[in-house]
Write an enzyme that holds these catalytic residues in place. Structure first.
Site, PDB file in Angstrom:
ATOM      1  N   ARG A 186       0.852  -1.184   0.000  1.00 50.39           N
ATOM      2  CA  ARG A 186       0.000   0.000   0.000  1.00 50.39           C
ATOM      3  C   ARG A 186       0.890   1.236   0.000  1.00 50.39           C
ATOM      4  NH1 ARG A 186       2.177   2.158   3.719  1.00 50.39           N
ATOM      5  NH2 ARG A 186       0.723   3.874   3.524  1.00 50.39           N
ATOM      6  N   ALA A 215       0.824   5.161  -2.255  1.00 50.27           N
ATOM      7  CA  ALA A 215       0.642   5.477  -3.674  1.00 50.27           C
ATOM      8  C   ALA A 215       1.797   5.008  -4.585  1.00 50.27           C
ATOM      9  CB  ALA A 215       0.362   6.967  -3.834  1.00 50.27           C
ATOM     10  N   GLN A 239      -2.141   2.627   9.941  1.00 50.75           N
ATOM     11  CA  GLN A 239      -0.840   2.724   9.258  1.00 50.75           C
ATOM     12  C   GLN A 239       0.169   3.535  10.085  1.00 50.75           C
ATOM     13  OE1 GLN A 239      -3.802   3.123   7.824  1.00 50.75           O
ATOM     14  NE2 GLN A 239      -3.813   2.599   5.663  1.00 50.75           N
ATOM     15  N   ASP A 266      -1.959  10.944  -2.330  1.00 46.85           N
ATOM     16  CA  ASP A 266      -2.374   9.887  -3.263  1.00 46.85           C
ATOM     17  C   ASP A 266      -2.708  10.441  -4.643  1.00 46.85           C
ATOM     18  OD1 ASP A 266      -3.017   8.715  -0.422  1.00 46.85           O
ATOM     19  OD2 ASP A 266      -2.738   7.065  -1.840  1.00 46.85           O
TER      20      ASP A 266
END
Ligand code: MRU
Length: 347
Positions: free
Chosen positions: A44, A46, A194, A235
């Site tokens: 994960r 971007a 995260q 992102d």
């Protein structure tokens, strides 16, 4: 820390769903496994999902290299579409697949085994370049840090989210190397944590001073002047400088603005979407309600309760003090600076 490796025709990914307690590596030998790893967020962030998808296409090309040239190209398009359908918000995914499609187009009609080799070369180059780009972002960005600096970051825009080093965490790493970092506050980043699982892990193991907070504590820290600057990744960035990033980023930007604390975004040029004018056009991924009703596999809400789970939000450009890229630092108004980056993106 390099979370993505290409070794002997296989894609190795550190399984980010198992961190911080287990450092397991996934070995992907098919594009389907790569697509699944992106969907389930084993990989994960971007830039990382873009690079993983590029290697996913290489794996697909290897698998179908026995086809006739025309069928082979058709198959590659189908595989690219499958990889593109994994997550909708981070534009790096589409950027990377577009770069790979250009390689295929340039070699249209050639022997599939030659195309496989060229795709492998292009994906390898993307991996190597991302690392160099992050270091460059770090060099530029650390200039913005006072000394000593107390920094707040959200989610994970670190080595794990890239080919290595990181964007927002890359800037923090560079500032730390320059002796400027007194304290990093990492917000835990519900629902998937995260910040707690990945950012705290990355920084702690490198000896960069990190303090974990829950998301709802950030306002208090900013109000108490315990933070000198906020820095996050992105992102997708629209032509006007609006930024999509992990849900909760917008709240932090508004809080930073209200408390006169600079709010920085660090991102490579591949995160800019030159086809959209504002953040309103950015698709926001909605994920499984169970990510909200369960915490590390444990149910924390009444059975059957309604849930809303957007994975990203949009921070309007007006709340962003500067955007740090590998080509330098952009300041508002962003329109002109972003337009000038377009030629460097090469797509
Ligand atoms: O849902 P995730 O974990 O993929 O979201 C990641 C983020 O929001 C990061 O801040 C962003 O991708 C930048 S990573 C350099």
């Amino acid at each position: 820390m390099q979370p993505i490796k290409w070794e002997e025709g296989r894609l190795l990914l550190i399984d980010q769903t198992r961190l911080p307690h287990q450092e397991d590596w996934l070995s992907c030998t098919s594009y389907r496994e790569v697509a699944e790893a992106i969907k389930t967020m084993q990989v994960r962030g971007a830039p990382a999902i873009g690079i993983a998808a590029a290697f996913g296409l290489v794996l697909g090309a290897q698998e179908y290299a026995h086809l006739q040239a025309q069928d082979f190209q058709q198959k590659l398009q189908e595989i690219a579409a499958e990889l593109a359908a994994t997550r909708p918000t981070a534009v790096n995914l589409f950027w990377a697949l577009e770069k790979m499609a250009q390689v295929v187009d340039e070699l249209a009609g050639q022997n599939p085994s030659l195309i496989v080799r060229e795709l492998e070369r292009a994906a390898g180059q993307m991996l190597a370049e991302d690392l160099a780009i992050n270091k460059q972002i770090g060099n530029y960005g650390q200039e913005l840090f006072p000394s000593p600096a107390r920094v707040l970051t959200h989610c994970n825009a670190g080595a794990l989210a890239t080919a290595g080093y990181g964007t927002a965490l890359g800037v923090i790493r560079a500032a730390h190397a320059a002796g400027k970092v007194q304290q990093v506050y990492a917000s835990e980043t519900r629902p998937l944590l995260q910040g707690a699982r990945l950012t705290a892990w990355e920084l702690h193991r490198e000896g960069i001073p990190v303090t974990l907070i829950t998301d709802n504590m950030a306002g208090y820290l900013l109000q108490q002047k315990m933070v000198d600057l906020v820095i996050v990744g992105a992102d997708r960035i629209a032509q006007n400088g609006d930024v999509a990033n992990k849900i909760g980023t917008y709240s932090l930007a508004v809080l930073a603005h209200a408390n006169s604390i600079p709010f920085y975004v660090a991102a490579p040029i591949s995160t800019f979407d030159f086809n959209i004018s504002t953040g309103r056009e950015i698709p926001i991924e909605e994920r499984d309600p169970r990510e909200v009703t369960c915490l590390m596999g444990q149910s924390i809400a009444p059975e059957g309760v309604a849930v809303f789970n957007p994975a990203f939000d949009i921070t309007p450009a007006q709340y962003i003090t500067a955007i740090i890229t590998e080509a330098g630092i952009l300041r508002p108004p962003y329109g002109e600076g972003i337009a000038a980056l377009r030629s460097e993106k090469g797509s």
